[in-house]
Scaffold this motif. Structure first.
Motif, PDB file in Angstrom:
ATOM      1  N   ALA A 122      -7.503 -39.444 -28.981  1.00  0.00           N
ATOM      2  CA  ALA A 122      -6.839 -39.330 -27.386  1.00  0.00           C
ATOM      3  C   ALA A 122      -7.371 -37.937 -26.765  1.00  0.00           C
ATOM      4  N   ASP A 123      -7.651 -36.895 -27.628  1.00  0.00           N
ATOM      5  CA  ASP A 123      -7.929 -35.739 -27.095  1.00  0.00           C
ATOM      6  C   ASP A 123      -9.479 -35.744 -27.024  1.00  0.00           C
ATOM      7  N   ILE A 124     -10.346 -36.335 -27.777  1.00  0.00           N
ATOM      8  CA  ILE A 124     -11.776 -36.383 -27.778  1.00  0.00           C
ATOM      9  C   ILE A 124     -11.902 -37.294 -26.602  1.00  0.00           C
ATOM     10  N   ILE A 125     -11.398 -38.334 -25.980  1.00  0.00           N
ATOM     11  CA  ILE A 125     -11.757 -39.246 -25.001  1.00  0.00           C
ATOM     12  C   ILE A 125     -11.220 -38.970 -23.752  1.00  0.00           C
ATOM     13  N   GLN A 126     -10.266 -38.088 -23.897  1.00  0.00           N
ATOM     14  CA  GLN A 126      -9.266 -37.738 -22.542  1.00  0.00           C
ATOM     15  C   GLN A 126     -10.002 -37.582 -21.195  1.00  0.00           C
ATOM     16  N   LYS A 127     -11.228 -37.108 -21.070  1.00  0.00           N
ATOM     17  CA  LYS A 127     -11.787 -36.961 -19.920  1.00  0.00           C
ATOM     18  C   LYS A 127     -12.172 -38.393 -19.182  1.00  0.00           C
ATOM     19  N   LYS A 128     -12.322 -39.550 -20.173  1.00  0.00           N
ATOM     20  CA  LYS A 128     -12.756 -40.709 -19.361  1.00  0.00           C
ATOM     21  C   LYS A 128     -11.687 -41.723 -19.582  1.00  0.00           C
ATOM     22  N   PHE A 129     -11.033 -41.755 -20.880  1.00  0.00           N
ATOM     23  CA  PHE A 129     -10.218 -42.572 -21.344  1.00  0.00           C
ATOM     24  C   PHE A 129      -8.808 -42.049 -21.776  1.00  0.00           C
ATOM     25  N   GLU A 130      -7.649 -43.234 -21.735  1.00  0.00           N
ATOM     26  CA  GLU A 130      -6.449 -42.957 -22.170  1.00  0.00           C
ATOM     27  C   GLU A 130      -5.906 -43.829 -23.303  1.00  0.00           C
ATOM     28  N   ILE A 131      -5.330 -43.618 -24.154  1.00  0.00           N
ATOM     29  CA  ILE A 131      -4.660 -44.471 -25.103  1.00  0.00           C
ATOM     30  C   ILE A 131      -3.037 -44.442 -24.743  1.00  0.00           C
ATOM     31  N   ARG A 132      -2.277 -45.342 -24.835  1.00  0.00           N
ATOM     32  CA  ARG A 132      -1.007 -45.573 -24.385  1.00  0.00           C
ATOM     33  C   ARG A 132      -0.321 -46.550 -25.535  1.00  0.00           C
ATOM     34  N   LEU A 133       0.811 -46.375 -25.739  1.00  0.00           N
ATOM     35  CA  LEU A 133       1.747 -47.239 -26.812  1.00  0.00           C
ATOM     36  C   LEU A 133       2.564 -48.409 -26.121  1.00  0.00           C
ATOM     37  N   PHE A 134       2.325 -49.585 -26.584  1.00  0.00           N
ATOM     38  CA  PHE A 134       3.384 -50.534 -26.158  1.00  0.00           C
ATOM     39  C   PHE A 134       4.530 -50.219 -26.561  1.00  0.00           C
ATOM     40  N   ARG A 135       5.317 -49.641 -25.565  1.00  0.00           N
ATOM     41  CA  ARG A 135       6.761 -49.287 -26.003  1.00  0.00           C
ATOM     42  C   ARG A 135       7.436 -50.392 -26.964  1.00  0.00           C
ATOM     43  N   GLU A 136       7.356 -51.423 -26.808  1.00  0.00           N
ATOM     44  CA  GLU A 136       8.089 -52.527 -27.448  1.00  0.00           C
ATOM     45  C   GLU A 136       7.689 -52.514 -28.816  1.00  0.00           C
ATOM     46  N   SER A 137       6.669 -52.100 -29.313  1.00  0.00           N
ATOM     47  CA  SER A 137       5.872 -51.945 -30.873  1.00  0.00           C
ATOM     48  C   SER A 137       6.861 -50.654 -31.057  1.00  0.00           C
TER      49      SER A 137
END
Length: 178
Positions: A122-137
């Motif tokens: 997430a830190d490496i790609i943060q300028k262009k992309f973001e990772i989020r968790l599905f809360r349900e999982s």
């Protein structure tokens, strides 16, 4: 790079029981014919919002089991990024090559490494992309994530603020397997 189409986002955020079948038909390589009846029944009995998230995550999610090898986690996220992602296991952890740059993700060689790896990506790609968790999982031993461009997350948040907040959790330093 896998990207959800607008109609699939609408399905996730607002789809009805009737929309379940259309979603399944748009993704025939993911779901078998037997899945159709099972998911339609589940949508009627368990509630459509849970089924929508489950279906969407099967198609667009990055699934990380608590036992997953860290290099495999990088490979799984790499499938959702443009360009090639190369990971190498080294004594200190992982070395990642992405977008012409090399990055290091130091690991502790403990169960905490799964989220150290996820936060590192997430830190490496943060300028262009973001990772989020599905809360349900979150409360299972397998966590499911969605990787989108920062622009796509901003657009989703501005048009569907409540729904996005309800479905997804941002990756934070405190987030880990429960």
């Amino acid at each position: 790079m896998k990207q959800a189409e607008q109609q699939d986002w609408e399905f996730l955020l607002h789809g009805s029981v009737e929309d379940v079948d259309a979603f399944l038909q748009r993704h025939p390589g993911v779901f078998s014919g037997n899945d159709r009846m099972d998911f339609l029944q589940a949508a009627r009995e368990e509630g459509v919002s849970s089924v929508r998230a489950n279906l969407f995550s099967w198609v667009y999610g990055v699934t990380v089991d608590w036992r997953e090898e860290d290099s495999e986690i990088v490979r799984l996220f790499g499938e959702f990024l443009p360009g090639e992602v190369i990971v190498e296991e080294v004594d200190e952890g992982l070395t990642l090559s992405y977008a012409g740059e090399k990055y290091s993700i130091p690991l502790t060689f403990s169960p905490n490494d799964r989220y150290i790896t996820i936060r590192g990506i997430a830190d490496i790609i943060q300028k262009k992309f973001e990772i989020r968790l599905f809360r349900e999982s979150y409360w299972s031993d397998t966590h499911v994530f969605v990787l989108l461009s920062c622009v796509q997350w901003q657009e989703l948040e501005s048009s569907h603020t409540v729904e996005v907040e309800k479905i997804f959790q941002k990756i934070t330093p405190e987030l880990d397997f429960p």
